[in-house]
Design a protein around this motif. Structure first.
Motif, PDB file in Angstrom:
ATOM      1  N   ALA A   1      49.906  42.561  44.470  1.00 26.53           N
ATOM      2  CA  ALA A   1      50.014  43.853  43.778  1.00 26.53           C
ATOM      3  C   ALA A   1      48.759  44.685  44.005  1.00 26.53           C
ATOM      4  O   ALA A   1      48.835  45.897  44.260  1.00 26.53           O
ATOM      5  CB  ALA A   1      50.245  43.639  42.281  1.00 26.53           C
ATOM      6  N   ALA A   2      47.586  44.048  43.928  1.00 22.78           N
ATOM      7  CA  ALA A   2      46.332  44.768  44.123  1.00 22.78           C
ATOM      8  C   ALA A   2      46.215  45.295  45.546  1.00 22.78           C
ATOM      9  O   ALA A   2      45.733  46.417  45.771  1.00 22.78           O
ATOM     10  CB  ALA A   2      45.154  43.847  43.801  1.00 22.78           C
ATOM     11  N   THR A   3      46.643  44.496  46.517  1.00 27.27           N
ATOM     12  CA  THR A   3      46.590  44.933  47.912  1.00 27.27           C
ATOM     13  C   THR A   3      47.494  46.133  48.138  1.00 27.27           C
ATOM     14  O   THR A   3      47.104  47.109  48.794  1.00 27.27           O
ATOM     15  CB  THR A   3      47.001  43.785  48.850  1.00 27.27           C
ATOM     16  N   LEU A   4      48.699  46.097  47.593  1.00 28.72           N
ATOM     17  CA  LEU A   4      49.627  47.219  47.736  1.00 28.72           C
ATOM     18  C   LEU A   4      49.081  48.468  47.054  1.00 28.72           C
ATOM     19  O   LEU A   4      49.222  49.582  47.567  1.00 28.72           O
ATOM     20  CB  LEU A   4      50.993  46.844  47.153  1.00 28.72           C
ATOM     21  N   CYS A   5      48.470  48.282  45.895  1.00 21.28           N
ATOM     22  CA  CYS A   5      47.872  49.414  45.178  1.00 21.28           C
ATOM     23  C   CYS A   5      46.746  50.032  46.004  1.00 21.28           C
ATOM     24  O   CYS A   5      46.678  51.257  46.161  1.00 21.28           O
ATOM     25  CB  CYS A   5      47.350  48.945  43.824  1.00 21.28           C
ATOM     26  N   ARG A   6      45.877  49.199  46.545  1.00 21.93           N
ATOM     27  CA  ARG A   6      44.754  49.703  47.356  1.00 21.93           C
ATOM     28  C   ARG A   6      45.259  50.431  48.593  1.00 21.93           C
ATOM     29  O   ARG A   6      44.753  51.503  48.944  1.00 21.93           O
ATOM     30  CB  ARG A   6      43.856  48.532  47.765  1.00 21.93           C
ATOM     31  N   GLU A   7      46.259  49.873  49.257  1.00 17.25           N
ATOM     32  CA  GLU A   7      46.788  50.479  50.479  1.00 17.25           C
ATOM     33  C   GLU A   7      47.470  51.811  50.208  1.00 17.25           C
ATOM     34  O   GLU A   7      47.534  52.670  51.087  1.00 17.25           O
ATOM     35  CB  GLU A   7      47.772  49.521  51.146  1.00 17.25           C
ATOM     36  N   ALA A   8      47.986  52.006  49.002  1.00 14.69           N
ATOM     37  CA  ALA A   8      48.691  53.249  48.676  1.00 14.69           C
ATOM     38  C   ALA A   8      47.759  54.320  48.130  1.00 14.69           C
ATOM     39  O   ALA A   8      47.960  55.514  48.378  1.00 14.69           O
ATOM     40  CB  ALA A   8      49.800  52.972  47.661  1.00 14.69           C
ATOM     41  N   THR A   9      46.729  53.903  47.391  1.00 14.23           N
ATOM     42  CA  THR A   9      45.908  54.860  46.649  1.00 14.23           C
ATOM     43  C   THR A   9      44.505  55.046  47.210  1.00 14.23           C
ATOM     44  O   THR A   9      43.888  56.093  46.995  1.00 14.23           O
ATOM     45  CB  THR A   9      45.763  54.418  45.180  1.00 14.23           C
ATOM     46  N   GLY A  10      43.975  54.024  47.878  1.00 11.13           N
ATOM     47  CA  GLY A  10      42.594  54.070  48.334  1.00 11.13           C
ATOM     48  C   GLY A  10      41.598  53.586  47.304  1.00 11.13           C
ATOM     49  O   GLY A  10      40.384  53.644  47.533  1.00 11.13           O
ATOM     50  N   LEU A  11      42.047  53.079  46.167  1.00 10.64           N
ATOM     51  CA  LEU A  11      41.141  52.554  45.148  1.00 10.64           C
ATOM     52  C   LEU A  11      40.481  51.259  45.619  1.00 10.64           C
ATOM     53  O   LEU A  11      41.053  50.516  46.422  1.00 10.64           O
ATOM     54  CB  LEU A  11      41.916  52.273  43.857  1.00 10.64           C
ATOM     55  N   PRO A  12      39.297  50.958  45.126  1.00 11.36           N
ATOM     56  CA  PRO A  12      38.666  49.677  45.476  1.00 11.36           C
ATOM     57  C   PRO A  12      39.545  48.503  45.032  1.00 11.36           C
ATOM     58  O   PRO A  12      40.225  48.574  44.003  1.00 11.36           O
ATOM     59  CB  PRO A  12      37.347  49.707  44.688  1.00 11.36           C
ATOM     60  N   HIS A  13      39.484  47.423  45.813  1.00 10.01           N
ATOM     61  CA  HIS A  13      40.351  46.279  45.531  1.00 10.01           C
ATOM     62  C   HIS A  13      40.052  45.683  44.151  1.00 10.01           C
ATOM     63  O   HIS A  13      40.981  45.258  43.447  1.00 10.01           O
ATOM     64  CB  HIS A  13      40.167  45.211  46.611  1.00 10.01           C
ATOM     65  N   HIS A  14      38.782  45.675  43.744  1.00  8.87           N
ATOM     66  CA  HIS A  14      38.458  45.058  42.455  1.00  8.87           C
ATOM     67  C   HIS A  14      39.059  45.845  41.296  1.00  8.87           C
ATOM     68  O   HIS A  14      39.425  45.267  40.265  1.00  8.87           O
ATOM     69  CB  HIS A  14      36.942  44.915  42.283  1.00  8.87           C
ATOM     70  N   VAL A  15      39.184  47.167  41.450  1.00  6.52           N
ATOM     71  CA  VAL A  15      39.835  47.970  40.407  1.00  6.52           C
ATOM     72  C   VAL A  15      41.315  47.608  40.327  1.00  6.52           C
ATOM     73  O   VAL A  15      41.865  47.405  39.232  1.00  6.52           O
ATOM     74  CB  VAL A  15      39.666  49.474  40.698  1.00  6.52           C
ATOM     75  N   CYS A  16      41.957  47.506  41.478  1.00  2.00           N
ATOM     76  CA  CYS A  16      43.379  47.152  41.504  1.00  2.00           C
ATOM     77  C   CYS A  16      43.607  45.742  40.970  1.00  2.00           C
ATOM     78  O   CYS A  16      44.610  45.489  40.288  1.00  2.00           O
ATOM     79  CB  CYS A  16      43.919  47.279  42.934  1.00  2.00           C
ATOM     80  N   MET A  17      42.687  44.828  41.256  1.00  2.00           N
ATOM     81  CA  MET A  17      42.820  43.469  40.731  1.00  2.00           C
ATOM     82  C   MET A  17      42.729  43.465  39.212  1.00  2.00           C
ATOM     83  O   MET A  17      43.470  42.737  38.538  1.00  2.00           O
ATOM     84  CB  MET A  17      41.725  42.570  41.324  1.00  2.00           C
ATOM     85  N   LYS A  18      41.831  44.258  38.663  1.00  2.00           N
ATOM     86  CA  LYS A  18      41.715  44.328  37.203  1.00  2.00           C
ATOM     87  C   LYS A  18      42.999  44.900  36.604  1.00  2.00           C
ATOM     88  O   LYS A  18      43.481  44.419  35.571  1.00  2.00           O
ATOM     89  CB  LYS A  18      40.519  45.173  36.792  1.00  2.00           C
ATOM     90  N   TRP A  19      43.555  45.937  37.241  1.00  2.00           N
ATOM     91  CA  TRP A  19      44.810  46.505  36.758  1.00  2.00           C
ATOM     92  C   TRP A  19      45.918  45.457  36.778  1.00  2.00           C
ATOM     93  O   TRP A  19      46.725  45.376  35.853  1.00  2.00           O
ATOM     94  CB  TRP A  19      45.198  47.708  37.609  1.00  2.00           C
ATOM     95  N   ALA A  20      45.959  44.661  37.846  1.00  2.00           N
ATOM     96  CA  ALA A  20      46.978  43.611  37.935  1.00  2.00           C
ATOM     97  C   ALA A  20      46.784  42.568  36.846  1.00  2.00           C
ATOM     98  O   ALA A  20      47.742  42.113  36.210  1.00  2.00           O
ATOM     99  CB  ALA A  20      46.940  42.970  39.320  1.00  2.00           C
ATOM    100  N   ALA A  21      45.518  42.171  36.612  1.00  2.00           N
ATOM    101  CA  ALA A  21      45.234  41.181  35.571  1.00  2.00           C
ATOM    102  C   ALA A  21      45.571  41.713  34.187  1.00  2.00           C
ATOM    103  O   ALA A  21      45.999  40.953  33.305  1.00  2.00           O
ATOM    104  CB  ALA A  21      43.761  40.777  35.631  1.00  2.00           C
ATOM    105  N   ASP A  22      45.404  43.024  33.995  1.00  2.00           N
ATOM    106  CA  ASP A  22      45.706  43.637  32.702  1.00  2.00           C
ATOM    107  C   ASP A  22      47.181  43.992  32.541  1.00  2.00           C
ATOM    108  O   ASP A  22      47.572  44.519  31.497  1.00  2.00           O
ATOM    109  CB  ASP A  22      44.870  44.909  32.513  1.00  2.00           C
ATOM    110  N   GLY A  23      47.979  43.745  33.577  1.00  2.00           N
ATOM    111  CA  GLY A  23      49.414  44.032  33.497  1.00  2.00           C
ATOM    112  C   GLY A  23      49.773  45.491  33.708  1.00  2.00           C
ATOM    113  O   GLY A  23      50.900  45.893  33.417  1.00  2.00           O
ATOM    114  N   LEU A  24      48.826  46.283  34.228  1.00  2.00           N
ATOM    115  CA  LEU A  24      49.102  47.708  34.450  1.00  2.00           C
ATOM    116  C   LEU A  24      49.913  47.935  35.724  1.00  2.00           C
ATOM    117  O   LEU A  24      50.573  48.969  35.865  1.00  2.00           O
ATOM    118  CB  LEU A  24      47.793  48.495  34.519  1.00  2.00           C
ATOM    119  N   ILE A  25      49.813  46.998  36.664  1.00  2.00           N
ATOM    120  CA  ILE A  25      50.608  47.066  37.891  1.00  2.00           C
ATOM    121  C   ILE A  25      51.199  45.694  38.161  1.00  2.00           C
ATOM    122  O   ILE A  25      50.740  44.686  37.610  1.00  2.00           O
ATOM    123  CB  ILE A  25      49.757  47.520  39.102  1.00  2.00           C
ATOM    124  N   SER A  26      52.208  45.663  39.007  1.00  2.00           N
ATOM    125  CA  SER A  26      52.852  44.414  39.385  1.00  2.00           C
ATOM    126  C   SER A  26      53.263  44.507  40.845  1.00  2.00           C
ATOM    127  O   SER A  26      53.149  45.563  41.474  1.00  2.00           O
ATOM    128  CB  SER A  26      54.083  44.152  38.508  1.00  2.00           C
TER     129      SER A  26
END
Length: 279
Positions: free
Chosen positions: A11-36
């Motif tokens: 989920a974090a990889t897909l988020c980063r590839e779509a948005t350009g956000l740092p991977h650690h931000v996307c990983m935190k979102w995934a851990a917090d259930g904000l993305i899947s």
């Protein structure tokens, strides 16, 4: 690695590839259930926010069609999407064209309205330049890394409507009333388009341009030269969750190749010169 951890990384990889956000931000979102894995980019939560973002997409599609935008489809280099709002990063070489496309301007002689109806400059803060919709709510911000706001030069007979305290013009009200008759699925689909710029930039990267335009009242067409192929871009968009059903609705809709459908709204992907049956 557990299946749960693997899904979070995906989920974090897909988020980063779509948005350009740092991977650690996307990983935190995934851990917090904000993305899947199925929804790797956060949706705008409110209907007003989705509608505002959708109108931004339409304005950019109309204004920047066939223009060279330095490998970006709408001049956007990355986004920070949340449920409540959207931060947008702009390419410095084309930011002035993006600002000109967003600013609502009325041609006093013909009554033609360009730009995003209801858009107003709100304020500039440490987190960027805030823009809001003066009718119905909704807001976006231009991230601090982007160049400063360029006020479009006024041509003779043109009236700029986007100043902070400017009241809604009748032409804006009419356009907004017409927009409100469209389906919510259109707003959700186009809002998602705006929130996935890096996937869409693949269409503009090889030659620096792609053609974009609206079709009917619910559709957006993107066409470009054959490299990369339609199937490649479409596959990346689907993996990014663009066609994921809205919460509380049924399974994903069946779509033809090159057509991504959501609640009747469509994103049509085609190569330049191709005859599209859905068009």
């Amino acid at each position: 690695m557990s299946r749960r951890t693997d899904n979070r990384h995906r989920a974090a990889t897909l988020c980063r590839e779509a948005t350009g956000l740092p991977h650690h931000v996307c990983m935190k979102w995934a851990a917090d259930g904000l993305i899947s894995r199925g929804r790797p980019v956060p949706d705008a939560e409110s209907a007003a926010q989705r509608a505002f973002e959708a109108r931004v997409v339409v304005a950019l599609a109309e204004a920047l069609a066939q223009e060279r935008t330095n490998g970006t489809l709408f001049g956007i280099t990355g986004v920070r999407p949340t449920a409540a709002g959207l931060g947008i990063g702009l390419h410095p070489d084309v930011s002035h064209r993006v600002f000109a496309a967003l600013m609502p301007v009325l041609d006093a002689a013909t009554g033609t309205l360009r730009g995003v109806p209801g858009l107003r400059r709100d304020h500039r803060g440490e987190d960027g330049l805030h823009l809001r919709c003066a009718a119905g709510g909704g807001a976006i911000r231009i991230l601090p890394s982007s160049p400063a706001w360029h006020r479009p030069s006024s041509r003779s007979g043109a009236v700029a409507l986007g100043d902070r305290d400017a009241p809604l013009h009748g032409a804006e009200r009419a356009r907004l009333d017409l927009w409100a008759r469209g389906p919510d699925a259109r707003d959700r689909l186009l809002s998602r388009v705006l929130r996935r710029p890096l996937v869409l930039n693949a269409a503009g990267a090889p030659h620096g341009r792609a053609n974009t335009y609206g079709h009917a009242r619910s559709d957006l067409v993107i066409e470009w030269d054959a490299d990369p192929g339609i199937a490649v871009v479409e596959r990346r968009l689907r993996r990014s969750g663009l066609a994921a059903p809205a919460p509380g609705t049924g399974p994903p809709e069946l779509s033809s190749a090159g057509i991504i459908t959501l609640g009747g709204a469509k994103l049509l992907l085609r190569t330049v010169g191709e005859v599209c049956p859905a068009c």
